[in-house]
Design a protein around this motif. Structure first.
Motif, PDB file in Angstrom:
ATOM      1  N   LEU A   1      47.461 -43.187 113.578  1.00  0.00           N
ATOM      2  CA  LEU A   1      46.571 -42.180 114.174  1.00  0.00           C
ATOM      3  C   LEU A   1      47.182 -41.613 115.451  1.00  0.00           C
ATOM      4  O   LEU A   1      47.121 -40.408 115.697  1.00  0.00           O
ATOM      5  N   ILE A   2      47.770 -42.494 116.259  1.00  0.00           N
ATOM      6  CA  ILE A   2      48.412 -42.049 117.499  1.00  0.00           C
ATOM      7  C   ILE A   2      49.566 -41.105 117.188  1.00  0.00           C
ATOM      8  O   ILE A   2      49.733 -40.061 117.831  1.00  0.00           O
ATOM      9  N   ILE A   3      50.367 -41.471 116.194  1.00  0.00           N
ATOM     10  CA  ILE A   3      51.485 -40.615 115.798  1.00  0.00           C
ATOM     11  C   ILE A   3      50.974 -39.262 115.330  1.00  0.00           C
ATOM     12  O   ILE A   3      51.528 -38.211 115.671  1.00  0.00           O
ATOM     13  N   SER A   4      49.897 -39.274 114.536  1.00  0.00           N
ATOM     14  CA  SER A   4      49.342 -38.023 114.024  1.00  0.00           C
ATOM     15  C   SER A   4      48.814 -37.141 115.156  1.00  0.00           C
ATOM     16  O   SER A   4      49.023 -35.927 115.161  1.00  0.00           O
ATOM     17  N   LYS A   5      48.127 -37.749 116.116  1.00  0.00           N
ATOM     18  CA  LYS A   5      47.603 -36.973 117.257  1.00  0.00           C
ATOM     19  C   LYS A   5      48.749 -36.374 118.074  1.00  0.00           C
ATOM     20  O   LYS A   5      48.678 -35.218 118.503  1.00  0.00           O
ATOM     21  N   THR A   6      49.784 -37.167 118.278  1.00  0.00           N
ATOM     22  CA  THR A   6      50.935 -36.671 119.042  1.00  0.00           C
ATOM     23  C   THR A   6      51.593 -35.506 118.309  1.00  0.00           C
ATOM     24  O   THR A   6      51.941 -34.491 118.910  1.00  0.00           O
TER      25      THR A   6
END
Length: 722
Positions: free
Chosen positions: A67-72
């Motif tokens: 999720l963090i990767i996707s948001k970034t």
């Protein structure tokens, strides 16, 4: 093309991969972090409990990391560099210690501030130059200062000037390049790789495309693969060390990686350096660089889960369907009739009947058929009726056999409670709103597309076996029969199918043969040889007599009588594969098409086999991606019968057929029995690698060259450069 469509697949293994994917991506309610069932409190060992907890924790951690990767990624693609950097500082601050990456981010931030076109944006861009970009350019990498001076031209040339020297800097494509690069770095840093199924699908499709291109054939799934696996890839992440130093890597690993994901040798070396020599980590990094259409993948998985009974589709169906699951019609019995004698009214359309006795002791049969008694009679239609020669189901109506629908409505109401609900992606994961209504719409669209009635039937007003508005009931019938077959309840399968459609087995004799193999082997396993022989004489023998291709399977089935101490229904009989064959056939009779994911897997696994036959080697990564388990279709007793070659009516069943000739097994070195292996031409593995390295050739081409020069690598290289 027929070979591609008839490739045997271990559907049970695919089910496990799909469920693991849904758990990892939190696509189905209640599955996140539950990849391993919790241990019983009374467990004698605490190790299993701690292992389960650890697995659950890792699953949840990986999901949130993705999720963090996707948001970034989304922030960078939108040009919001500050938000992306805040995420990096919060979750992976050490990444910003890499001056190369920091310089890329600051340079993009400078462009995005100028892109606003306002005085405030221009002032902020100048401040960014002075405080961040210029200091970072001094020691990021040797070319960084020249790039810094070049990007200053953005003050002079506007973003709309396509002929300017900084048109590439202004291009929004740069946003996606930076976003892809940071995603690769974050993924490796957080060890947040995509689920195994996602990587397996990428790998198989990429090999399928390469195989079709090399062989000059048209892919039967090109419409799916072109939309699913996108052409663009994320930029590769590279280590900070010099790219030109001598790599301390085994050449076998370098070439294996280069061939697997179509890299140049130098790119493979760079990838291995970034993963610090870990071949499988480098392989995962390269696979995750390939972009999948996430929304399409969701639809394929959703469709497959509905078809296989993994997911509950009741919520989705309420928008367009009105199944009456718990409302049996008056006069119907709610209790299940376990008698194996088919009602004579069921067979009223058939001119001929064949009856057999499949007796067995109560204790031997209780676990399979739940039927007490020594003699069980089974009647089924063996010839097409003179009044119903047409194979079409459009003239049949469930009202003739109301107990079939009632049974599976009752059965379905219990089974649905065990299934999960489609949840879909989180709003903050991929930026796609998935409220409850849209989730219903997605599931409904998938369900309707896979159960749609043909235009001819819609135009003529005819229905299938069930009413058009009873798609949920169709699914319950199909899944119920699949469930019976997977438990080895052959007699009940024949009863239920015949009650639904007396002509079904007339049109599918191969499937009936295999179902009766199950009954025969079940009786042999229980020691009831007389009943087993009655099954063979009444069913297997007549079917083989009418179809010579079944004689060999019949002989091999009878060999089970020589092994009374072995469990004939053990690993030798792939009940799950047989149940899938039955599901496909029943589904098509009910106008339920196979999920598209099934077709993708069959065709791509065929291409995988053929590709590595051409390469004359084994795939080093197939066990890592569970491809070997997808190919583990046990064929000991259900021996080879080419479904598509027997009769047209059963040709479609071959798409999920469980049989394959033992002669088609790949030899230990990965080559086909009819192809030349490296050993046959005297090629040493080191010679193959040397030619591949020096001439930058694929493995198969290197082997063919060596074969022309008696396996002498030096002579090959000399001749090429002479």
């Amino acid at each position: 093309m027929d070979d591609m469509d008839s490739t045997p697949v271990n559907w049970e293994a695919l089910d496990a991969l799909i469920i693991g994917f849904a758990k990892s991506e939190n696509l189905i309610e209640g599955l996140l972090g539950s990849s391993s069932p919790p241990s019983s409190p009374a467990s004698p060992s605490s190790s299993s409990s701690s292992s389960s907890s650890s697995s659950s924790s890792l699953s949840t951690s990986s999901y949130h990391s993705r999720l963090i990767i996707s948001k970034t990624r989304r922030s960078l693609e939108a040009g919001d560099i500050d938000t992306a950097m805040d995420l990096l500082r919060a979750h992976a601050p050490s990444i910003l210690d890499d001056r190369r990456l920091l310089f890329r981010l600051q340079k993009q931030k400078f462009i995005e501030l100028l892109r606003k076109g306002t005085a405030e944006g221009r002032d902020a861009a100048i401040a960014c130059l002075r405080t961040a970009l210029a200091p970072c350019a001094l020691d990021a990498y040797p070319e960084a200062y020249e790039e810094f001076k070049h990007v200053l031209l953005a003050f002079i040339y506007g973003k709309d000037d396509q002929a300017s020297p900084v048109a590439n800097e202004w291009s929004e494509r740069r946003r996606f390049d930076v976003a892809g690069l940071m995603s690769c770095v974050l993924r490796a840093h957080l060890h947040a790789y995509d689920p195994v199924f996602s990587m397996t699908l990428r790998y198989l499709i990429s090999i399928h495309k390469g195989y079709c291109f090399q062989q000059g054939i048209v892919s039967p799934i090109s419409d799916l693969t072109q939309r699913l696996l996108l052409d663009e890839c994320d930029p590769p992440a590279t280590a900070q060390e010099s790219l030109y130093e001598v790599p301390p890597f085994d050449e076998v690993d370098v070439q294996a990686l280069a061939q697997a994901v179509e890299l140049t040798r130098q790119a493979a070396v760079d990838s291995l350096r970034f993963s610090k020599g870990d071949l499988f980590m480098a392989f995962q990094n390269e696979l995750c660089r390939m972009r999948l259409d996430v929304s399409m993948l969701n639809e394929l998985v959703c469709e497959y889960c509905v078809y296989r009974g993994i997911m509950d589709y009741g919520l989705a169906s309420t928008l367009v369907l009105e199944p009456k699951v718990n409302q049996p019609e008056p006069g119907w019995s709610s209790s299940r009739n376990f008698s194996l004698e088919v009602d004579s009214s069921v067979n009223k359309h058939s001119d001929g009947k064949t009856s057999i006795n499949m007796g067995g002791s109560p204790e031997n049969n209780a676990d399979v058929s739940s039927k007490q008694g020594t003699d069980v009679e089974l009647r089924y239609a063996c010839e097409p009726s003179s009044n119903h020669d047409d194979c079409s189901t459009s003239g049949l109506n469930v009202s003739e056999n109301p107990r079939v629908l009632q049974r599976y409505r009752t059965h379905g109401s219990g089974q649905r409670g065990k299934r999960k609900r489609w949840r879909g992606r989180d709003d903050d994961q991929y930026g796609v709103p998935f409220d409850e209504c849209s989730r219903q719409e997605l599931s409904t669209t998938t369900l309707v597309s896979s159960t749609s009635i043909s235009k001819e039937q819609q135009g003529s007003g005819k229905h299938s076996i069930l009413d058009v508005n009873s798609r949920v009931d169709k699914y319950e019938i199909m899944l119920g029969m699949k469930d019976l077959a997977s438990k080895g309840m052959a007699a009940e399968v024949v009863e239920e199918v015949t009650a639904m459609d007396p002509n079904f087995f007339v049109q599918n004799p191969i499937l009936l043969f295999k179902i009766m193999q199950v009954e025969f082997l079940k009786l042999v396993s229980s020691g009831d040889y007389s009943s087993a022989l009655r099954v063979a004489c009444s069913h297997l023998g007549p079917l083989a007599a009418s179809n010579p291709a079944l004689l060999k399977p019949l002989k091999e089935t009878l060999l089970a009588l020589l092994q009374p101490n072995e469990d004939a229904l053990g690993k030798g009989l792939p009940l799950h594969a047989l149940s899938t064959s039955l599901q496909v056939a029943i589904g098509r009779r009910l106008d339920i098409e196979e999920p598209q994911l099934m077709k993708i897997m069959k065709v791509s696994l065929y291409s995988h086999d053929e590709w590595f036959k051409l390469q004359m080697c084994k795939d080093r990564f197939e066990s890592h991606l569970r491809i070997d388990s997808l190919k583990e279709v046990n064929t000991l007793l259900l021996t080879s019968v080419g479904m598509s070659n027997l009769n047209g009516a059963t040709s479609t069943l071959g798409s999920s057929q469980v049989t394959i000739s033992s002669s088609t097994k790949i030899s230990e070195d990965g080559s086909s029995p009819n192809q030349v292996s490296p050993r046959d031409v005297g090629c040493d593995e080191n010679a193959i690698l040397k030619v591949m390295e020096f001439l930058a050739l694929p493995r198969a081409d290197a082997i063919h060259l060596l074969a022309q020069y008696n396996g002498n690598a030096e002579m090959v290289i000399q001749q090429i450069f002479a």
